[in-house]
Design an enzyme around this catalytic site. Structure first.
Site, PDB file in Angstrom:
ATOM      1  N   ARG A   1      -7.565  57.229  80.739  1.00 26.15           N
ATOM      2  CA  ARG A   1      -7.729  58.055  79.526  1.00 26.15           C
ATOM      3  C   ARG A   1      -9.011  58.893  79.533  1.00 26.15           C
ATOM      4  NH1 ARG A   1      -5.594  53.232  76.961  1.00 26.15           N
ATOM      5  NH2 ARG A   1      -3.436  53.612  76.343  1.00 26.15           N
TER       6      ARG A   1
ATOM      7  N   LYS B   1     -11.072  73.615  80.984  1.00 36.06           N
ATOM      8  CA  LYS B   1      -9.621  73.766  81.093  1.00 36.06           C
ATOM      9  C   LYS B   1      -9.163  73.141  82.403  1.00 36.06           C
ATOM     10  CE  LYS B   1      -8.027  77.828  78.594  1.00 36.06           C
ATOM     11  NZ  LYS B   1      -7.437  79.153  78.797  1.00 36.06           N
TER      12      LYS B   1
ATOM     13  N   GLU C   1     -12.446  88.423  88.199  1.00 36.99           N
ATOM     14  CA  GLU C   1     -12.937  87.720  87.005  1.00 36.99           C
ATOM     15  C   GLU C   1     -14.307  88.266  86.579  1.00 36.99           C
ATOM     16  OE1 GLU C   1     -11.278  85.684  85.162  1.00 36.99           O
ATOM     17  OE2 GLU C   1      -9.707  84.829  86.445  1.00 36.99           O
TER      18      GLU C   1
ATOM     19  N   LYS D   1     -19.278  83.187  80.005  1.00 39.27           N
ATOM     20  CA  LYS D   1     -18.292  82.117  79.800  1.00 39.27           C
ATOM     21  C   LYS D   1     -18.871  81.023  78.903  1.00 39.27           C
ATOM     22  CE  LYS D   1     -14.372  79.818  80.989  1.00 39.27           C
ATOM     23  NZ  LYS D   1     -13.540  79.620  82.159  1.00 39.27           N
TER      24      LYS D   1
ATOM     25  N   GLU E   1      -9.895  77.322  72.438  1.00 40.94           N
ATOM     26  CA  GLU E   1      -9.082  78.534  72.323  1.00 40.94           C
ATOM     27  C   GLU E   1      -8.397  78.692  70.972  1.00 40.94           C
ATOM     28  OE1 GLU E   1      -5.717  80.329  75.021  1.00 40.94           O
ATOM     29  OE2 GLU E   1      -7.407  79.816  76.261  1.00 40.94           O
TER      30      GLU E   1
ATOM     31  N   ARG F   1     -12.068  82.430  72.254  1.00 38.52           N
ATOM     32  CA  ARG F   1     -11.918  82.103  73.674  1.00 38.52           C
ATOM     33  C   ARG F   1     -10.721  82.812  74.312  1.00 38.52           C
ATOM     34  NH1 ARG F   1     -12.697  76.278  76.766  1.00 38.52           N
ATOM     35  NH2 ARG F   1     -12.028  77.026  78.794  1.00 38.52           N
TER      36      ARG F   1
ATOM     37  N   ASN G   1      -8.744  85.591  78.503  1.00 41.12           N
ATOM     38  CA  ASN G   1      -7.448  85.813  79.154  1.00 41.12           C
ATOM     39  C   ASN G   1      -7.167  87.295  79.412  1.00 41.12           C
ATOM     40  OD1 ASN G   1      -6.430  83.068  79.317  1.00 41.12           O
ATOM     41  ND2 ASN G   1      -6.399  83.120  77.092  1.00 41.12           N
TER      42      ASN G   1
ATOM     43  N   HIS H   1      -4.858  88.408  82.168  1.00 43.57           N
ATOM     44  CA  HIS H   1      -4.120  87.239  82.641  1.00 43.57           C
ATOM     45  C   HIS H   1      -2.666  87.217  82.167  1.00 43.57           C
ATOM     46  CE1 HIS H   1      -8.150  86.031  83.615  1.00 43.57           C
ATOM     47  NE2 HIS H   1      -7.785  84.841  84.048  1.00 43.57           N
TER      48      HIS H   1
ATOM     49  N   HIS I   1      -0.468  86.583  85.149  1.00 42.39           N
ATOM     50  CA  HIS I   1       0.219  85.305  85.357  1.00 42.39           C
ATOM     51  C   HIS I   1       1.715  85.508  85.576  1.00 42.39           C
ATOM     52  CE1 HIS I   1      -2.901  82.358  83.387  1.00 42.39           C
ATOM     53  NE2 HIS I   1      -3.219  82.708  84.614  1.00 42.39           N
TER      54      HIS I   1
ATOM     55  N   HIS J   1      -4.584  84.695  92.565  1.00 44.84           N
ATOM     56  CA  HIS J   1      -4.784  84.735  91.115  1.00 44.84           C
ATOM     57  C   HIS J   1      -5.624  85.959  90.730  1.00 44.84           C
ATOM     58  CE1 HIS J   1      -5.552  83.566  87.020  1.00 44.84           C
ATOM     59  NE2 HIS J   1      -6.855  83.510  87.251  1.00 44.84           N
TER      60      HIS J   1
END
Length: 363
Positions: A122, A144, A186, A230, A240, A244, A248, A251, A255, A268
């Site tokens: 956990r 993330k 990026e 960042k 997010e 935040r 993206n 993206h 994506h 990517h």
């Protein structure tokens, strides 16, 4: 000199430490955090060959018990099957709640190690030691983690903040040129969404597409300013809920293109570059920013050796359909991050499908 950037979060703040040669101090940094003695270093075979021995030597010198495991390289192995193997290694080495997984690698290694750490017992400690430009400026920071589902990128995941991010710019010397360029996508993103000064610094550079042609001062600025951007965004919005989402930028369509090419045709970063070109033109068509800003952005993307056109054979209707599977879809509407000027963006879910089609057709 070591640059320290603080990521300030209510639950667990942490440092990003940046300095040439800092990989040799990994063990000392972990010891200073009072982490448990058992450490599992996760990498891939290529990265481990270059940097694994140094990382392990540093950890052992600081008194840690170290095991290691190499994941197969590539986005297509970013799956639950690979995570199962990490769980097996964790069990074999009796990792405890106080133990640490160290992600030594690029974005794929970082995401998967972070997800394994988030879910083993956990949640155990994770330390990010990124070895690619993309991971240094983006994926290693912010907590993330995740793996891909056959129908979409990073659909399975968790937020799990690292205890530390350790960045050694010297390891970039072993990075293939294509991977370096992927990271520059990026960096350009940060210039467009947050830091107009960084954008201007990159515009002033004669070359952006190979490390050896870029002045050390600019590399330092790229790393520190990107990481600061960042950290600022994540510090204001950890999970997010609002701001935040601007990270993206590029993206959404990026994506979709990655997914439709089975994560094999483009990196990517190349997907993000294509997505930024599309988003910039959508913004211009909607009157949100000037066409000359689109051209400035695209010129910087080209200078970094990144694509500005869709790959051959990608179906535009398939992209429109894939956008509906994006994690950021809300009430059936696709959320786009669109620029209003260099350094400033807005979040909208009011982009007509016909505008998207029109822009993609032109690409």
């Amino acid at each position: 000199m070591t640059s320290i950037i603080n990521v300030n979060l209510p639950q667990q703040s942490y440092e990003i430490a940046i300095a040439p040669g800092i990989l040799d101090q990994l063990g000392q940094y972990l010891a200073d955090l009072n982490l448990g003695k058992k450490v599992l270093v996760v990498s891939n075979p290529t990265i481990f060959k270059h940097h694994g021995e140094r990382a392990i030597a540093s950890l052992k010198a600081a008194g840690f018990e170290v095991a290691s495991y190499s994941l197969p390289p590539g986005e297509r192995y970013k799956s639950l099957n690979s995570i199962q193997k990490l769980y097996d290694i964790a069990l074999e080495n009796r990792l405890e709640r106080s133990s640490t997984m160290v992600a030594l690698g690029g974005g794929v290694v970082g995401d998967m190690t972070g997800f394994a750490a988030a879910t083993w017992l956990r949640g155990i400690n994770v330390v990010q030691v990124p070895t690619t430009l993309l991971a240094m400026v983006d994926s290693s920071i912010g907590g993330k983690t995740g793996v891909n589902h056959p129908q979409g990128k990073n659909l399975i995941g968790a937020f799990h903040q690292p205890r530390l991010v350790l960045i050694d710019p010297e390891v970039l010397k072993t990075l293939p040129v294509r991977e370096f360029r992927a990271g520059m996508a990026e960096v350009i993103k940060y210039g467009v969404i947050w830091d107009a000064e960084l954008f201007s610094q990159m515009e002033a550079s004669k070359n952006l597409n190979q490390l050896r042609y870029i002045k050390p001062e600019l590399i330092d600025s790229i790393l520190t300013r990107s990481c600061q951007a960042k950290a600022d965004v994540v510090g204001k919005d950890e999970k997010e809920a609002g701001l935040r989402a601007i990270l993206n930028y590029g993206h959404t369509i990026g994506h979709a293109v990655e997914s439709l090419t089975n994560y094999r045709l483009i990196t990517h970063g190349e997907g993000v570059a294509i997505g930024m070109v599309a988003a910039g033109q959508i913004a211009a068509n909607l009157g949100l920013w000037q066409q000359e800003d689109t051209e400035r952005q695209n010129a910087l993307i080209q200078k970094a050796g990144l694509p500005t056109k869709l790959p051959d054979g990608v179906d535009i209707e398939a992209i429109i359909e894939a956008l509906q599977l994006d994690k950021k879809v809300k009430a059936g509407k696709v959320r786009f991050i669109l620029p209003t000027q260099i350094g400033v963006v807005t979040i909208t879910d009011d982009v007509p499908s016909e505008t998207i089609r029109e822009v993609l057709r032109a690409m």
